[in-house]
Each structure stands twice: as C-alpha cells, then as structure tokens.
Motif scaffolding. Structure first.
Motif, mmCIF file in Angstrom:
data_model
loop_
_atom_site.group_PDB
_atom_site.id
_atom_site.type_symbol
_atom_site.label_atom_id
_atom_site.label_comp_id
_atom_site.label_asym_id
_atom_site.label_seq_id
_atom_site.Cartn_x
_atom_site.Cartn_y
_atom_site.Cartn_z
ATOM 1 N N HIS A 81 28.859 31.577 22.184
ATOM 2 C CA HIS A 81 27.745 30.787 22.708
ATOM 3 C C HIS A 81 27.300 31.377 24.046
ATOM 4 C CE1 HIS A 81 31.153 28.951 24.859
ATOM 5 N NE2 HIS A 81 30.263 28.633 25.790
ATOM 6 N N ILE A 82 26.005 31.222 24.336
ATOM 7 C CA ILE A 82 25.422 31.678 25.596
ATOM 8 C C ILE A 82 24.479 30.598 26.103
ATOM 9 C CG2 ILE A 82 23.861 33.341 26.693
ATOM 10 C CD1 ILE A 82 24.846 35.452 24.830
ATOM 11 N N GLU A 83 24.622 30.235 27.353
ATOM 12 C CA GLU A 83 23.709 29.284 27.986
ATOM 13 C C GLU A 83 22.612 30.069 28.700
ATOM 14 O OE1 GLU A 83 25.807 26.616 30.484
ATOM 15 O OE2 GLU A 83 27.201 25.968 28.914
ATOM 16 N N LEU A 84 21.371 29.744 28.379
ATOM 17 C CA LEU A 84 20.227 30.435 28.947
ATOM 18 C C LEU A 84 19.547 29.592 30.004
ATOM 19 C CD1 LEU A 84 18.572 31.930 25.729
ATOM 20 C CD2 LEU A 84 20.152 33.043 27.321
ATOM 21 N N PRO A 85 18.809 30.210 30.913
ATOM 22 C CA PRO A 85 18.012 29.442 31.872
ATOM 23 C C PRO A 85 17.054 28.517 31.130
ATOM 24 C CG PRO A 85 18.066 31.773 32.480
ATOM 25 C CD PRO A 85 18.694 31.668 31.126
ATOM 26 N N GLY A 86 16.932 27.302 31.638
ATOM 27 C CA GLY A 86 16.069 26.344 30.978
ATOM 28 C C GLY A 86 16.813 25.413 30.046
ATOM 29 N N GLY A 87 18.141 25.585 29.923
ATOM 30 C CA GLY A 87 18.927 24.646 29.139
ATOM 31 C C GLY A 87 19.110 24.999 27.684
ATOM 32 N N GLN A 88 18.664 26.182 27.252
ATOM 33 C CA GLN A 88 18.874 26.578 25.861
ATOM 34 C C GLN A 88 20.309 27.061 25.656
ATOM 35 O OE1 GLN A 88 15.752 29.459 24.923
ATOM 36 N NE2 GLN A 88 14.914 28.004 23.453
ATOM 37 N N LEU A 89 20.833 26.769 24.476
ATOM 38 C CA LEU A 89 22.174 27.207 24.108
ATOM 39 C C LEU A 89 22.096 27.989 22.813
ATOM 40 C CD1 LEU A 89 25.258 27.106 24.610
ATOM 41 C CD2 LEU A 89 25.316 25.039 23.198
ATOM 42 N N LEU A 90 22.512 29.251 22.857
ATOM 43 C CA LEU A 90 22.563 30.093 21.668
ATOM 44 C C LEU A 90 23.987 30.102 21.138
ATOM 45 C CD1 LEU A 90 20.489 33.247 22.765
ATOM 46 C CD2 LEU A 90 19.671 31.097 21.788
ATOM 47 N N LYS A 91 24.154 29.705 19.886
ATOM 48 C CA LYS A 91 25.459 29.749 19.245
ATOM 49 C C LYS A 91 25.513 30.932 18.290
ATOM 50 C CE LYS A 91 26.427 24.789 19.521
ATOM 51 N NZ LYS A 91 26.772 23.566 18.745
ATOM 52 N N GLY A 92 26.648 31.628 18.301
ATOM 53 C CA GLY A 92 26.771 32.816 17.464
ATOM 54 C C GLY A 92 25.791 33.901 17.871
ATOM 55 N N ALA A 93 25.601 34.080 19.177
ATOM 56 C CA ALA A 93 24.634 35.061 19.682
ATOM 57 C C ALA A 93 25.086 36.479 19.357
ATOM 58 C CB ALA A 93 24.449 34.893 21.182
ATOM 59 N N THR A 94 24.159 37.283 18.873
ATOM 60 C CA THR A 94 24.478 38.634 18.414
ATOM 61 C C THR A 94 23.405 39.606 18.861
ATOM 62 O OG1 THR A 94 25.477 37.661 16.432
ATOM 63 C CG2 THR A 94 25.062 40.029 16.396
ATOM 64 N N LEU A 95 23.836 40.748 19.353
ATOM 65 C CA LEU A 95 22.934 41.825 19.747
ATOM 66 C C LEU A 95 23.342 43.089 19.007
ATOM 67 C CD1 LEU A 95 20.642 42.769 21.769
ATOM 68 C CD2 LEU A 95 22.507 43.434 23.303
#
Length: 407
Positions: free
Chosen positions: A327-341
C-alpha cells in the motif's frame, strides 16, 4: 445612419485585414483543435489559405464504432473449467491463460476499432442502424466522418500533433488503477506501467503500534551487498490470489495497446515529413504514446516491422523490472493497494548503456518519474525505493509472451 454603420463595419474589416499572416497563424495555432480550425477555414478565402499552414494541431476522436459481435462466453467458461482441474502447474498456466483471455480478449475489439478511426479505410461510418437521437442532430461541421489521417492531410507544415482517443483500450474494473506511457522510434524505446489493485480514500489512522524491536529492524533492513533481485521472495500479498499473474497481464496488455497505437500511426507520420512531436493519448488518461523528432526520423528511415499478421509493431527483446508495495499513501488522502511499477526497455539498450534498466543514459531514472503527473509521480517515486523483482517477473512472463503472440 445606415451609411455610417456600414462605413464603420467596412473600417473594422479593413483593420482586421491589416493583421499579418504570422499573427493569424499564431492565433490559429493557439486554437489547435482541428474541428475549430475547420470552421475557421470557412470564414474567408484568406483563412482557408492560412489554416493548412498551422503547425500545431489537436485531434479529438469523438467515438469509436465497431461492428464486431459481442464476445462469446463459451471460450471463457471452458478456460475457467480447465483452470479448476489438473495438476498445480497446469492450474497456474490455465488460470493465467483464462485471465489473459478475459483481459486481452477485451483489447482486441477496441484495437480493431482504433484501426477503424486511424485508418483512411474508415473514412465513412455508417449510422443507418443507429436509433434516431432524442435531441436535434448536431451541425455537419460538428461531426467528423473521417479518420485523423484524412483530416490532417490538408495541413502542410504540421510540426506538433496530439491525438486523443475517446477511451483507453484496456477494460479495467472500477477502482483499479492502470496507467502506462511508452515512447517509440521504429520500435519500442521504453515503457512504464503503474498499477494498483484498488484506489480508495485513506482510512482512519489505526491505534498506535508498539515500537519495533531490534530484531524486527534488522529483519526489515535489506542487505545492500546483495543484488536487488535477491533481497527476498515475492511478498505474500503479491503472490496470493493471482496477484503476480494479474500484473503480468497488465504488462502484456499495456504493451499490446502501445504497439497497436504505434503501428496505426504510420500513415500519419508518412504524410507529414515536418512532424517533430506526436502524442497519442486517451480521454481516460490510461495510456500515452509519445514520439519526438529523433524517433519520428528513425521511423522514416527504418519502417515498422509488424508482429506476425497482427496490426502491431514488432517488439524487440525486452528487459523488465517490477517494484511492488502492499500500500502507498498519496498526497490528498488517496491509498493505493497492491501498488506496482514496471519499467521496460530493450535489452540491447540496457546492455549497451549499463547501470541497470532504470538508468537510461545521462537522465538516470527520471524517465520513469516523468511518465506520470502528480499524484502518481509520487507513487512511482515511492515504488522506486522498494525491492525489485526482475527475475520473478521475467519467469512469469515466459508464458505471457506466448499469450501476447496469440492476440
């Protein structure tokens, strides 16, 4: 009184005619939109002569109409049934094949439709079978029945071109993030893919956790003396529930979409030898294909090689690297689960330049970060600091490459 008004109008007309061509061309260039320019060309003979000299044009494709029948569910049902039985290896291969068919099968029709709107063969679209609109039909100037290739042929000095498709090719579920950016010359130069299994608002903060022990800290710290690929096995959150297989499908489907876009741009590039930059995007913000002046010239010198009988550019041998975070917390309160690059470059370029796949000459890893705007640039920056899984991704892609050749 009437004579006075007529004289004023004539005077204003004379003043407008005094504007030099360069000023009018600058105004037209700022307008950019090809439909608006088409209407401007109808105003006067002078405008009609100047509009084809505009060097920066934006083409928005309004709709993609495909006559293909809806997909049959029989093939998907058979694949699912095959995936449920058999030995573990066969089940894994069958699950990936089923997943690939579900996702990649949904790409075929949009790509065929993409060929219809970018190819001159689709100059006329039949709408006889469509239901009559509830509202009055728009004016003829508001509806394009021509492909971008045909519309753009009247522009003789085109240098910058931006085409926007009405939607991305990759059908994804609501709440799932998938973005890609690729640059091409005569073949793929690089591709960056950012995905997440879900995008949501940041949940309330959990209760404070006890500070980590020394043993926990040492276990969490990677050993910098080892290769990044060897820092650990794939996290369970990525391995379970087909997580890695899904990301393989994301990678393959993004490459298919990018190579199809590139292949279908050939007629436009061939018609405009002055072209210096070309961007092909979609209204969903899903995929971006870019070509700069050097890459456009490379394509003119070395024409595209097709991938088999498909309308896609043939891909070279590729080196890939994957970064993952649960998971990654982004500016603005978004939460990415299973983030992949995923970063992809031709293997030949990586070997020639050295320094790893993420380092591209003097620009370093900036080409990965520059692929996305905020807040997703921040997500890519965070992921670049995570462990990499190059070998695991390459092994998973062995079967995926065979699937890619089938679509």
């Amino acid at each position: 009184m009437e004579g006075r008004e007529g004289g004023e109008e004539e005077g204003l007309g004379d003043q407008f005619e005094r504007l030099p061509d360069e000023v009018l061309l600058d105004v037209f260039g700022r307008i950019g939109d090809v439909k608006a320019l088409g209407r401007c060309a109808l105003v006067s003979r002078r405008f009609h002569a100047l509009v084809p000299l505009v060097d920066s044009v934006f083409v928005r494709v309004d709709c993609v109409i495909s006559d293909d029948p809806p997909p049959s569910s029989a093939g998907s049902a058979q694949a699912a049934a095959a995936a449920e039985g058999g030995p573990p290896a066969a089940r894994g291969r069958g699950a990936l094949a089923h997943l690939a068919r579900l996702v990649l099968g949904g790409i075929v029709r949009p790509i065929q439709a993409l060929g219809q709107i970018l190819s001159p063969a689709a100059a006329t679209v039949s709408r006889r079978s469509a239901a009559p609109p509830a509202a009055p039909a728009p004016a003829a100037a508001d509806v394009s029945h021509h492909s971008p290739s045909e519309v753009l042929r009247s522009f003789k000095e085109l240098r910058r071109l931006h085409i926007e498709l009405p939607t991305g090719e990759l059908g994804i579920e609501d709440g799932v993030l998938l973005k890609w950016k690729a640059d091409f010359g005569s073949t793929l130069g690089s591709c960056v893919i950012l995905g997440a299994s879900s995008v949501s608002s940041k949940p309330p903060p959990p209760p404070a956790a006890p500070p980590p022990t020394a043993a926990d800290s040492s276990a969490a710290s990677p050993d910098s003396s080892r290769e990044p690929d060897e820092l650990g096995n794939i996290p369970e959150s990525l391995y379970t529930n087909g997580g890695l297989k899904l990301r393989v499908v994301w990678t393959i489907s993004s490459l298919i979409a990018a190579s199809a876009r590139h292949y279908l741009l050939q007629p436009i590039i061939a018609d405009h030898s002055t072209l210096e930059s070309l961007d092909l995007t979609d209204a969903d913000g899903q995929g971006v294909l870019t070509m700069d002046k050097r890459q456009l010239q490379e394509l003119r010198v070395r024409p595209v090689s097709a991938s088999g009988n498909s309308h896609r550019t043939l891909m070279p041998a590729l080196s890939m690297r994957l970064w993952y975070a649960s998971h990654i917390e982004l500016p603005g309160g978004q939460l990415l689960k299973g983030a992949t690059l995923v970063a992809i470059r031709p293997s030949e370029d990586v070997l020639r330049e050295g320094g790893g796949i993420e380092v591209a000459g003097p620009t370093g890893a900036s080409w990965i970060l520059d692929a996305f705007e905020e807040p997703y640039r921040t997500a890519a920056q965070v992921l670049l600091k995570q462990r990499t899984y190059k070998r695991q991704l390459q092994r998973a892609l062995h079967f995926g490459e065979d699937m890619m050749g089938c679509y």
